[in-house]
Design an enzyme around this catalytic site. Structure first.
Site, PDB file in Angstrom:
ATOM      1  N   ASP A  64       0.838  -1.200   0.000  1.00 22.66           N
ATOM      2  CA  ASP A  64       0.000   0.000   0.000  1.00 22.66           C
ATOM      3  C   ASP A  64       0.876   1.254   0.000  1.00 22.66           C
ATOM      4  O   ASP A  64       2.046   1.209   0.410  1.00 22.66           O
ATOM      5  CB  ASP A  64      -0.888   0.036   1.248  1.00 22.66           C
TER       6      ASP A  64
HETATM    7  N1  URA Z   1      -1.630  -5.415   4.303  1.00 26.47           N
HETATM    8  C1  URA Z   1      -1.971  -4.114   4.221  1.00 26.47           C
HETATM    9  O1  URA Z   1      -2.960  -3.677   4.790  1.00 26.47           O
HETATM   10  N2  URA Z   1      -1.160  -3.299   3.499  1.00 26.47           N
HETATM   11  C2  URA Z   1      -0.032  -3.712   2.868  1.00 26.47           C
HETATM   12  O2  URA Z   1       0.676  -2.914   2.234  1.00 26.47           O
HETATM   13  C3  URA Z   1       0.298  -5.074   2.978  1.00 26.47           C
HETATM   14  C4  URA Z   1      -0.516  -5.916   3.691  1.00 26.47           C
END
Ligand code: URA
Length: 244
Positions: A106
């Site tokens: 993310d």
């Molecule tokens: N879970 C999440 O919420 N974000 C990420 O970047 C990876 C796993």
């Protein structure tokens, strides 16, 4: 570059603009070499990293490349983005036209992102049957309890996808910090799982994929090549460049 495996005769027809018969004649005349050996069998499969020559003409000679990046926060896990810096933009010293991301993070997550031009390796890394675990260090707003350990291990039902998450391991490191091992990567999975406890994720850092650890010598934004042993550490069942 073809990303999948292909039959040698079809590849030669396409590359040399020849019909099947002409290609068979080339092969019979021992004019084609694959990875240094004379190729006679048009039905043999070649991969994206097979070196193919016709006489002295190189028809294909791609090198598989594998990189690890220590991604800072605020970077898009994409190859292109009109507004934000992407993981690809951070690779200042690498040619990157053929690279893709093996497992996104993310926008505000940090840590290990792998990039490669080897589609077979990246597909295997995310294939559910390979059960490759990814480790995340998570910092939370509120303190953790043993209830989290059980809930993560049991799995949580996600309404939107209509699935129950696969068993995840949560290890409490301190009051507000946990290590979480996931074998899948659902949309915002970790944030949503802690969301069930109304506990906000303040920081999320991926530190390992399989047994491949993010190199602690890499500062945020830095990348380096992944060594052959690390390629296998991420996915021990991977057989480098063999025709499947
Ligand atoms: N879970 C999440 O919420 N974000 C990420 O970047 C990876 C796993």
């Amino acid at each position: 570059m073809p990303s999948r495996y292909a039959r040698l005769d079809r590849f030669l027809c396409q590359q040399l603009s020849l019909n099947r018969k002409a290609v068979q004649q080339l092969l019979a005349a021992r004019r084609v070499r694959v990875d240094g050996d004379v190729a006679r069998d048009g039905q043999a499969m070649i991969g994206p990293f097979s070196v193919v020559l016709c006489d002295e003409q190189v028809l294909q000679a791609n090198t598989a490349r594998y990189l690890m990046l220590n991604t800072p926060a605020g970077i898009v896990s994409a190859t292109r983005d009109a507004r934000h810096t992407t993981v690809i933009d951070l690779l200042t010293t690498e040619p990157h036209a053929d690279l893709h991301i093996a497992g996104r993070l993310d926008f505000n997550s940090t840590g290990l992102v792998l990039l490669t031009n080897d589609g077979r390796w990246s597909r295997q890394l995310s294939a559910p049957e390979n059960n490759i675990r990814k480790r995340y260090r998570v910092t939370l707003e509120k303190p953790l309890t043993q209830d989290y350990v059980h809930a993560f291990a049991e799995g949580m039902f996600f309404d939107f996808e209509g699935i129950t998450t696969r068993p995840a391991e949560l290890v409490i490191v301190s009051d507000h910090v946990a290590d979480v091992w996931l074998v899948e990567g659902r949309y915002h999975q970790i944030k949503r799982m802690f969301g069930r406890f109304r506990n906000k994720v303040l920081a999320l850092h991926r530190s390992a994929i399989g047994a491949l650890e993010l190199d602690p010598a890499l500062a945020p934004g830095e990348s380096r090549r992944v060594s052959p042993s690390e390629i296998l550490a991420a996915n021990p069942t991977f057989s480098p460049h063999k025709v499947c």
